[in-house]
Motif scaffolding. Structure first.
Motif, PDB file in Angstrom:
ATOM      1  N   LEU A  42       0.750  -1.440  -0.155  1.00 30.10           N
ATOM      2  CA  LEU A  42       0.052  -0.241  -0.119  1.00 30.10           C
ATOM      3  C   LEU A  42       0.714   1.362   0.002  1.00 30.10           C
ATOM      4  O   LEU A  42       0.574   2.163  -0.703  1.00 30.10           O
ATOM      5  CB  LEU A  42      -0.991  -0.013   1.190  1.00 30.10           C
ATOM      6  CG  LEU A  42      -1.741   1.169   1.315  1.00 30.10           C
ATOM      7  CD1 LEU A  42      -2.820   1.664   0.046  1.00 30.10           C
ATOM      8  CD2 LEU A  42      -2.634   1.198   2.619  1.00 30.10           C
ATOM      9  N   GLU A  43       1.940   1.298   0.779  1.00 28.30           N
ATOM     10  CA  GLU A  43       2.799   2.421   0.948  1.00 28.30           C
ATOM     11  C   GLU A  43       3.288   2.699  -0.328  1.00 28.30           C
ATOM     12  O   GLU A  43       3.535   3.708  -1.003  1.00 28.30           O
ATOM     13  CB  GLU A  43       3.996   2.208   1.890  1.00 28.30           C
ATOM     14  CG  GLU A  43       3.309   2.459   3.320  1.00 28.30           C
ATOM     15  CD  GLU A  43       4.388   1.964   4.407  1.00 28.30           C
ATOM     16  OE1 GLU A  43       5.384   1.954   3.988  1.00 28.30           O
ATOM     17  OE2 GLU A  43       3.852   1.682   5.631  1.00 28.30           O
ATOM     18  N   ALA A  44       4.108   1.486  -1.302  1.00 31.23           N
ATOM     19  CA  ALA A  44       4.442   1.551  -2.572  1.00 31.23           C
ATOM     20  C   ALA A  44       3.337   2.288  -3.434  1.00 31.23           C
ATOM     21  O   ALA A  44       4.046   3.129  -4.534  1.00 31.23           O
ATOM     22  CB  ALA A  44       4.952   0.142  -2.948  1.00 31.23           C
ATOM     23  N   GLN A  45       2.219   1.674  -3.270  1.00 35.79           N
ATOM     24  CA  GLN A  45       1.150   2.308  -4.111  1.00 35.79           C
ATOM     25  C   GLN A  45       0.998   3.913  -4.148  1.00 35.79           C
ATOM     26  O   GLN A  45       0.849   4.480  -4.821  1.00 35.79           O
ATOM     27  CB  GLN A  45      -0.045   1.305  -4.248  1.00 35.79           C
ATOM     28  CG  GLN A  45      -0.022   0.205  -4.622  1.00 35.79           C
ATOM     29  CD  GLN A  45      -1.230  -0.646  -4.403  1.00 35.79           C
ATOM     30  OE1 GLN A  45      -2.298  -0.306  -3.893  1.00 35.79           O
ATOM     31  NE2 GLN A  45      -1.052  -2.097  -4.243  1.00 35.79           N
ATOM     32  N   LEU A  46       0.805   4.114  -2.769  1.00 32.83           N
ATOM     33  CA  LEU A  46       0.887   5.643  -2.510  1.00 32.83           C
ATOM     34  C   LEU A  46       1.952   6.344  -2.887  1.00 32.83           C
ATOM     35  O   LEU A  46       1.869   7.338  -3.582  1.00 32.83           O
ATOM     36  CB  LEU A  46       0.549   5.750  -1.137  1.00 32.83           C
ATOM     37  CG  LEU A  46      -0.803   5.186  -0.557  1.00 32.83           C
ATOM     38  CD1 LEU A  46      -0.758   5.172   1.040  1.00 32.83           C
ATOM     39  CD2 LEU A  46      -1.987   6.012  -1.262  1.00 32.83           C
ATOM     40  N   ALA A  47       3.175   5.827  -2.877  1.00 29.55           N
ATOM     41  CA  ALA A  47       4.348   6.455  -3.178  1.00 29.55           C
ATOM     42  C   ALA A  47       4.472   6.609  -4.795  1.00 29.55           C
ATOM     43  O   ALA A  47       4.735   7.957  -5.497  1.00 29.55           O
ATOM     44  CB  ALA A  47       5.632   5.772  -2.868  1.00 29.55           C
ATOM     45  N   ALA A  48       4.000   5.719  -5.526  1.00 28.68           N
ATOM     46  CA  ALA A  48       3.982   5.653  -7.032  1.00 28.68           C
ATOM     47  C   ALA A  48       2.829   6.610  -7.426  1.00 28.68           C
ATOM     48  O   ALA A  48       2.709   7.514  -8.355  1.00 28.68           O
ATOM     49  CB  ALA A  48       3.486   4.254  -7.545  1.00 28.68           C
ATOM     50  N   MET A  49       1.711   6.695  -6.745  1.00 23.49           N
ATOM     51  CA  MET A  49       0.460   7.718  -7.093  1.00 23.49           C
ATOM     52  C   MET A  49       1.140   9.184  -6.986  1.00 23.49           C
ATOM     53  O   MET A  49       0.843   9.915  -7.790  1.00 23.49           O
ATOM     54  CB  MET A  49      -0.816   7.489  -6.154  1.00 23.49           C
ATOM     55  CG  MET A  49      -1.684   6.355  -6.645  1.00 23.49           C
ATOM     56  SD  MET A  49      -2.871   6.064  -5.613  1.00 23.49           S
ATOM     57  CE  MET A  49      -3.957   7.324  -5.888  1.00 23.49           C
ATOM     58  N   ALA A  50       1.936   9.265  -5.851  1.00 16.82           N
ATOM     59  CA  ALA A  50       2.252  10.733  -5.708  1.00 16.82           C
ATOM     60  C   ALA A  50       3.315  11.170  -6.431  1.00 16.82           C
ATOM     61  O   ALA A  50       3.328  12.434  -6.771  1.00 16.82           O
ATOM     62  CB  ALA A  50       3.064  10.859  -4.002  1.00 16.82           C
ATOM     63  N   ALA A  51       4.107  10.312  -7.078  1.00 10.30           N
ATOM     64  CA  ALA A  51       5.180  10.623  -8.116  1.00 10.30           C
ATOM     65  C   ALA A  51       4.614  10.627  -9.627  1.00 10.30           C
ATOM     66  O   ALA A  51       5.082  11.095 -10.451  1.00 10.30           O
ATOM     67  CB  ALA A  51       6.243   9.499  -8.119  1.00 10.30           C
ATOM     68  N   ASP A  52       3.183  10.242  -9.626  1.00  7.32           N
ATOM     69  CA  ASP A  52       2.773  10.184 -11.002  1.00  7.32           C
ATOM     70  C   ASP A  52       2.166  11.512 -11.461  1.00  7.32           C
ATOM     71  O   ASP A  52       1.618  12.387 -10.739  1.00  7.32           O
ATOM     72  CB  ASP A  52       1.283   9.367 -11.117  1.00  7.32           C
ATOM     73  CG  ASP A  52       0.492   9.296 -12.337  1.00  7.32           C
ATOM     74  OD1 ASP A  52       0.499  10.137 -13.107  1.00  7.32           O
ATOM     75  OD2 ASP A  52      -0.009   7.983 -12.747  1.00  7.32           O
ATOM     76  N   PRO A  53       2.866  11.967 -12.668  1.00 11.37           N
ATOM     77  CA  PRO A  53       2.494  13.372 -13.237  1.00 11.37           C
ATOM     78  C   PRO A  53       1.014  13.604 -13.447  1.00 11.37           C
ATOM     79  O   PRO A  53       0.684  14.766 -13.231  1.00 11.37           O
ATOM     80  CB  PRO A  53       3.274  13.429 -14.494  1.00 11.37           C
ATOM     81  CG  PRO A  53       4.476  12.299 -14.370  1.00 11.37           C
ATOM     82  CD  PRO A  53       3.598  11.176 -13.553  1.00 11.37           C
ATOM     83  N   ASN A  54       0.394  12.574 -13.927  1.00 10.35           N
ATOM     84  CA  ASN A  54      -1.178  12.948 -14.027  1.00 10.35           C
ATOM     85  C   ASN A  54      -1.969  13.215 -12.790  1.00 10.35           C
ATOM     86  O   ASN A  54      -2.829  14.054 -12.686  1.00 10.35           O
ATOM     87  CB  ASN A  54      -1.916  11.782 -14.784  1.00 10.35           C
ATOM     88  CG  ASN A  54      -1.533  11.475 -16.129  1.00 10.35           C
ATOM     89  OD1 ASN A  54      -1.076  12.617 -16.750  1.00 10.35           O
ATOM     90  ND2 ASN A  54      -1.228  10.348 -16.522  1.00 10.35           N
ATOM     91  N   ILE A  55      -1.509  12.336 -11.610  1.00 15.17           N
ATOM     92  CA  ILE A  55      -2.069  12.742 -10.360  1.00 15.17           C
ATOM     93  C   ILE A  55      -1.614  14.051  -9.688  1.00 15.17           C
ATOM     94  O   ILE A  55      -2.761  14.883  -9.342  1.00 15.17           O
ATOM     95  CB  ILE A  55      -1.676  11.783  -9.424  1.00 15.17           C
ATOM     96  CG1 ILE A  55      -2.124  10.129  -9.741  1.00 15.17           C
ATOM     97  CG2 ILE A  55      -2.054  11.843  -7.889  1.00 15.17           C
ATOM     98  CD1 ILE A  55      -3.480   9.777  -9.375  1.00 15.17           C
ATOM     99  N   GLN A  56      -0.435  14.318 -10.035  1.00 16.14           N
ATOM    100  CA  GLN A  56       0.158  15.679  -9.484  1.00 16.14           C
ATOM    101  C   GLN A  56      -0.729  16.707 -10.264  1.00 16.14           C
ATOM    102  O   GLN A  56      -1.005  17.824  -9.621  1.00 16.14           O
ATOM    103  CB  GLN A  56       1.385  15.859  -9.777  1.00 16.14           C
ATOM    104  CG  GLN A  56       2.624  15.007  -8.912  1.00 16.14           C
ATOM    105  CD  GLN A  56       3.798  15.118  -9.167  1.00 16.14           C
ATOM    106  OE1 GLN A  56       4.171  15.842 -10.108  1.00 16.14           O
ATOM    107  NE2 GLN A  56       4.767  14.177  -8.256  1.00 16.14           N
TER     108      GLN A  56
END
Length: 77
Positions: A42-56
């Motif tokens: 879950l932490e890895a998924q959240l980190a990946a989402m936070a780094a995703d340019p589309n999410i940002q």
């Protein structure tokens, strides 16, 4: 769970044959490993989402929408 209850559980487990105690310990250890792996995932998924340019980008757009409300002079509580 309180200590009295934990001691009660421990005392009951001590009444089991050694093979059953070992089986139980292995099951508990496996359960703990699975929980830790799920949390890590879950932490890895959240980190990946936070780094995703589309999410940002989406977060910046949401922030812009709330800028008007934030400048209304009301204090957040």
């Amino acid at each position: 769970m309180n200590m009295v209850r934990l001691v009660e559980i421990e005392n009951r487990i001590r009444q089991f044959p050694i093979a059953e105690q070992l089986w139980l310990v292995e099951r508990v250890a496996q359960h703990i490993r699975e929980q830790l792996a799920a949390e890590s995932s879950l932490e890895a998924q959240l980190a990946a989402m936070a780094a995703d340019p589309n999410i940002q980008r989406e977060l910046r757009e949401i922030e812009k929408e709330f800028d008007v409300a934030m400048s209304d002079g009301l204090e957040l509580q």
